[in-house]
Scaffold this motif. Structure first.
Motif, short mmCIF file in Angstrom:
data_model
loop_
_atom_site.label_atom_id
_atom_site.label_comp_id
_atom_site.label_asym_id
_atom_site.label_seq_id
_atom_site.Cartn_x
_atom_site.Cartn_y
_atom_site.Cartn_z
N GLU A 51 12.98 -16.52 -28.52
CA GLU A 51 14.18 -16.11 -29.26
C GLU A 51 13.92 -16.00 -30.75
OE1 GLU A 51 17.44 -18.69 -28.35
OE2 GLU A 51 17.15 -18.46 -26.20
N ASN A 52 13.18 -16.97 -31.30
CA ASN A 52 13.14 -17.08 -32.75
C ASN A 52 11.76 -16.90 -33.37
OD1 ASN A 52 15.14 -19.60 -31.65
ND2 ASN A 52 16.04 -17.99 -32.92
N SER A 54 7.69 -19.20 -36.62
CA SER A 54 8.23 -19.90 -37.79
C SER A 54 9.75 -20.02 -37.74
CB SER A 54 7.79 -19.19 -39.07
OG SER A 54 7.81 -17.80 -38.91
N GLY A 55 10.39 -19.25 -36.87
CA GLY A 55 11.83 -19.38 -36.72
C GLY A 55 12.23 -20.50 -35.78
N PRO A 62 9.31 -10.47 -26.03
CA PRO A 62 9.39 -10.82 -27.45
C PRO A 62 8.18 -11.57 -27.95
CG PRO A 62 10.93 -12.11 -26.14
CD PRO A 62 10.43 -11.02 -25.26
N MET A 69 5.24 -9.07 -28.24
CA MET A 69 5.46 -8.10 -29.31
C MET A 69 5.25 -8.73 -30.68
SD MET A 69 8.74 -6.05 -27.83
CE MET A 69 8.77 -4.66 -28.93
N ARG A 70 5.78 -9.92 -30.84
CA ARG A 70 5.59 -10.59 -32.13
C ARG A 70 4.14 -10.95 -32.35
NH1 ARG A 70 11.40 -12.71 -32.88
NH2 ARG A 70 11.37 -13.46 -30.75
N GLU A 71 3.46 -11.26 -31.27
CA GLU A 71 2.06 -11.61 -31.40
C GLU A 71 1.25 -10.40 -31.86
OE1 GLU A 71 -0.13 -14.55 -31.86
OE2 GLU A 71 1.87 -14.76 -31.03
N ALA A 95 2.53 -7.86 -33.43
CA ALA A 95 3.01 -7.52 -34.76
C ALA A 95 2.30 -8.33 -35.84
CB ALA A 95 4.52 -7.74 -34.85
N SER A 96 2.00 -9.57 -35.49
CA SER A 96 1.37 -10.44 -36.50
C SER A 96 -0.14 -10.30 -36.48
CB SER A 96 1.76 -11.89 -36.26
OG SER A 96 1.13 -12.36 -35.08
#
Lengths: 215, 215
Positions: free
Chosen positions: B32-33, B36-37, B113, B116-118, B120-121
DNA sequence: CTGTGGTTAAACCGTTCGGTTAAACCAGGG
DNA sequence: CCCTGGTTTAACCGAACGGTTTAACCACAG
């Protein structure tokens, strides 16, 4: 996460001005670290500006992020829309559509990470304007696909799926390549194929997509 | 961001046990976050476990995250590998490959998610094991594509691009649909096409990809 | 009964972070 | 020459956060 704009919009226009510098720095930092991974101190630092100035010029973190994402993703949406409009014939329009995306992504590489994270988070912080831009793209694309279908050039497809396919392919490829290239241990055989492709990602994607949707 | 595993791996196996509960809760919150969120307090809360217990069982945030991502994406990698192995003939293998991914994503929606974030970073926090899993997939996929090419069924393509295309399409579609469906103001015409597709995303993607790569 | 291992509660620590404030500074324009 | 608006400096605040610690608790095994 409100959708507020900059206090002084005029400043954004003049290059070299402080607000602009902040926006540029913020875009880079947000792209690297995501929203919650980004610290206001670093933005101020990278912008060569004092933190107090940052808050004086723009406001809090949410406002700044909203501005960044609007600027980043609103731009590309408009470009696509107008690129499609200028081309004629379904195939040519698909070509223009994909080309524009690849170009935009090439020109500012901050787009992929920001958009991917935005999608990943379910568009929680996505400004309304941007969503409308995307909706516009989708309707246009739907028109193109429908036109192609009527002329018996394209098969029947879902515009939304096609759009996700194009965006997903390009963004994943762009970001994924960076990861892949950092790995020194992976078999050389995998890397060979991709060298010549690098020159023409757009061309390759256009070809694949057209083959996929053509009758 | 080290690649440490759980202190007591045995606990992970027994369902209902604390470590397992923590892993599950952590997966959800990270999805979800983002990294770091995510706050350790919330994970402890959602796991119905005291924060001290959390640290007693697993360790610090990095370790926990490494475990989560490894479990998430390592699983899907293994599934793909074995699914492809069981199919025969290039087309059928492509079918199995895509099917497995869609199934895995359907079964646990935390995957999109996180991955995708992985990406993206830039894979900054990506454990080595996971990278190796992905590399395995790529080599297998490369084999399939090459086999198809030799038999003059497939055209010559880049395995990496194809993989990014498949992953990008599926993940973007899954997450993008959620965003789209939340918008009540978008023209109904856009939604129509996607209803019947929802039953068979896998089938649709298989069709498109096969058309794209077939000679 | 006694040990032991997992669990809890709650306080605590050091740091970071977002954001504010106040005073001084510096330019350009009237 | 002074006014004004943007800028800087640096200190400061309060909250949140990651992580630790200590003491007590509880269940179960030997």
């Amino acid at each position: 996460m409100e959708q507020i704009l900059i206090k002084k919009e005029t400043n954004t226009e003049k290059p070299g001005k402080t607000a602009r510098k902040i926006l540029v720095a913020a875009r880079a930092v947000f792209a690297e670290n995501g929203y919650s991974g980004t610290h206001m101190n670093e933005i101020a630092l990278r912008a060569g500006v004092n933190k107090a100035t940052l808050y004086y010029q723009i406001g809090d973190k949410d406002t700044l992020y909203a501005n960044v994402i609007h600027q980043v993703v609103g731009n590309i949406a408009q470009n696509i829309a107008q690129a499609i409009a200028h081309a004629n014939g379904p195939e040519e329009k698909i070509h223009a559509y994909i080309n524009t995306i690849v170009n935009a992504v090439d020109k500012n590489p901050e787009i992929p990470p920001i958009m991917m994270r935005e999608v990943a988070s379910g568009g929680a912080t996505m400004p309304r304007v941007v969503l409308e831009d995307i909706a516009l793209i989708l309707t246009i694309l739907a028109g193109v696909l429908e036109e192609g279908r009527k002329k018996s050039i394209f098969i029947e497809t879902s515009p939304f799926l096609i759009h996700m396919m194009v965006m997903g392919t390009i963004l994943f490829y762009k970001k994924g390549s960076l990861i892949k290239d950092k790995q020194s241990w992976i078999p050389e055989a995998l890397k060979v194929h991709d060298k010549k492709l690098k020159a023409g990602l757009a061309k390759e994607v256009v070809m694949l997509v057209l083959k996929a949707i053509k009758r």
